[in-house]
Enzyme design. Structure first.
Site, PDB file in Angstrom:
ATOM      1  N   ASP A  72      -2.856  -9.763  -0.624  1.00 57.46           N
ATOM      2  CA  ASP A  72      -1.706  -9.716   0.014  1.00 57.46           C
ATOM      3  C   ASP A  72      -1.271  -9.590   1.489  1.00 57.46           C
ATOM      4  O   ASP A  72      -2.435  -9.291   1.899  1.00 57.46           O
ATOM      5  CB  ASP A  72      -0.722  -8.564  -0.996  1.00 57.46           C
ATOM      6  CG  ASP A  72       0.603  -9.000  -1.083  1.00 57.46           C
ATOM      7  OD1 ASP A  72       1.264  -9.806  -0.744  1.00 57.46           O
ATOM      8  OD2 ASP A  72       1.271  -7.965  -1.946  1.00 57.46           O
TER       9      ASP A  72
ATOM     10  N   LYS B 266       4.998  -9.444 -12.966  1.00 53.91           N
ATOM     11  CA  LYS B 266       5.718  -7.966 -13.218  1.00 53.91           C
ATOM     12  C   LYS B 266       7.081  -8.539 -13.708  1.00 53.91           C
ATOM     13  O   LYS B 266       7.752  -9.138 -13.253  1.00 53.91           O
ATOM     14  CB  LYS B 266       6.066  -7.193 -11.913  1.00 53.91           C
ATOM     15  CG  LYS B 266       5.169  -6.188 -11.440  1.00 53.91           C
ATOM     16  CD  LYS B 266       5.404  -5.392 -10.381  1.00 53.91           C
ATOM     17  CE  LYS B 266       5.951  -6.283  -9.095  1.00 53.91           C
ATOM     18  NZ  LYS B 266       6.032  -5.439  -7.960  1.00 53.91           N
TER      19      LYS B 266
HETATM   20  C1  R5P Z   1       6.128  -7.956  -1.112  1.00 54.24           C
HETATM   21  O1  R5P Z   1       6.541  -9.071  -1.140  1.00 54.24           O
HETATM   22  C2  R5P Z   1       5.021  -7.786  -0.429  1.00 54.24           C
HETATM   23  O2  R5P Z   1       4.352  -8.874  -0.146  1.00 54.24           O
HETATM   24  C3  R5P Z   1       4.179  -6.677  -0.802  1.00 54.24           C
HETATM   25  O3  R5P Z   1       3.745  -6.794  -2.134  1.00 54.24           O
HETATM   26  C4  R5P Z   1       5.005  -5.579  -0.670  1.00 54.24           C
HETATM   27  O4  R5P Z   1       5.700  -5.031   0.489  1.00 54.24           O
HETATM   28  C5  R5P Z   1       4.271  -4.129  -1.178  1.00 54.24           C
HETATM   29  O5  R5P Z   1       4.972  -2.904  -1.160  1.00 54.24           O
HETATM   30  P1  R5P Z   1       4.586  -1.573  -2.031  1.00 54.24           P
HETATM   31  O6  R5P Z   1       3.134  -1.197  -1.251  1.00 54.24           O
HETATM   32  O7  R5P Z   1       5.497  -0.681  -1.520  1.00 54.24           O
HETATM   33  O8  R5P Z   1       4.454  -1.749  -3.460  1.00 54.24           O
END
Ligand code: R5P
Length: 310
Positions: free
Chosen positions: A216, A190
């Site tokens: 993730d 990103k």
């Molecule tokens: C960030 O470093 C985490 O691994 C997740 O990608 C993040 O917390 C996801 O957040 P959201 O669902 O609000 O985009």
């Protein structure tokens, strides 16, 4: 051995107790009129090896305070050893100073759990592995990857899969899964090219005509995953499924996932799924109860926990 549950994830605690073939110990947690938390352990724990199961999930502060007060009650009741089993360790995203005059709250929470009297910590897929080092007591960080891997192997043929990290920070985690299922790796990068312009998603790696597994640790608002899914499909991916350990799913996240291009979101029960999560059109929950139960059993028997992941 005794297993005590706070209020954050009773369903998981019952399932872990079932795996261990022991009843949950009687522990009453109630609130005073002003919302102060009061705890009473209603059975003898003197000399026992006690495990407290409590995720510090929403409402994070209440659940954290419950964990601290249960720990204190057990210490004062002469438990021999107290292990805080925290499948979802809240505050983990605050693991460094993002700017001047900001806290490192993950370290503060680690200090609080230790000072309350925990002898050990057992947790799952910490947001950053180095949070383990925030504790000066033994801390085991379990991985949901074997649970996810089994599910992926049951549903997808290995030859058209690609594991995708939704951001650069998650590459190590995604690479570990890719290696285990013998699939290639791709990364969503990103980037905001210029201030004020919207983010551009560059895909590093080949995703064309492949089933993508986004991997993730946390889904919170769902923004990261839903945007990644769109970018992958725009690059010619056949389908996009997300495997995420902790379904934080705040605010309108469930609706966002349901309205997204994600074929499916697969999470674990490290955080107790709400009714809307359970009913989510494209959301499925895998249980980590056997994994947590086995890790507790091995800890109690002084056996290796890391060999669970060999
Ligand atoms: C960030 O470093 C985490 O691994 C997740 O990608 C993040 O917390 C996801 O957040 P959201 O669902 O609000 O985009």
């Amino acid at each position: 051995m005794k297993l005590v549950s706070g209020n954050s994830n009773r369903v998981l605690a019952e399932a872990v107790a079932g795996y261990l073939d022991i009843p949950l110990s009687k522990c009453m947690v109630r609130r005073f009129a002003d919302q102060e938390i009061f705890v009473e352990i209603q059975e003898n724990v003197r000399g026992e090896d006690v495990f407290i199961l409590q995720s510090t999930s929403f409402p994070a502060n209440d659940h954290l305070m419950e964990l601290l007060i249960i720990t204190d009650a057990l210490r004062r009741a002469s438990a021999r050893r107290v292990t805080a089993v925290v499948p979802y360790f809240g505050y983990a995203r605050q693991d460094r100073k993002p700017g001047p005059r900001t806290p490192i709250s993950a370290k503060l929470v680690a200090n609080l759990i230790t000072r309350a009297g925990a002898d050990r910590v057992l947790t799952l897929d910490l947001h950053a592995g180095q949070i383990q080092g925030f504790f000066d007591i033994p801390t085991d960080n379990l991985y949901a990857v074997p649970v996810m891997m089994r599910d992926i192997k049951e549903r997808y043929a290995a030859n058209d899969l690609v594991v995708v990290s939704p951001d650069v920070g998650g590459v190590v985690r995604a690479r570990a899964l890719a290696k285990r299922i013998d699939a290639p790796l791709a990364i969503v990068d990103k980037r905001r090219e210029r201030p004020g312009e919207s983010e551009v998603m560059n895909i590093i790696g080949d995703v064309e005509d492949r089933n993508c597994i986004l991997f993730d640790d946390i889904i919170d608002s769902g923004g990261t995953l839903c945007n990644a899914a769109e970018a992958l499909l725009a690059q010619g991916a056949k389908s996009v499924t997300a495997y995420i350990t902790h379904g934080v799913l705040s605010g309108g996240a469930v609706a966002r996932v349901e309205g997204s291009m994600l074929k499916e979101l697969v999470i674990t029960d490290s955080i107790q799924p709400t009714e809307s999560v359970r009913k989510g059109r494209n959301i499925r929950v895998l249980s980590i109860a056997p994994l947590i139960g086995e890790a507790i059993s091995r800890t109690a028997l002084e056996k290796s926990v890391s060999s669970l992941f060999d």
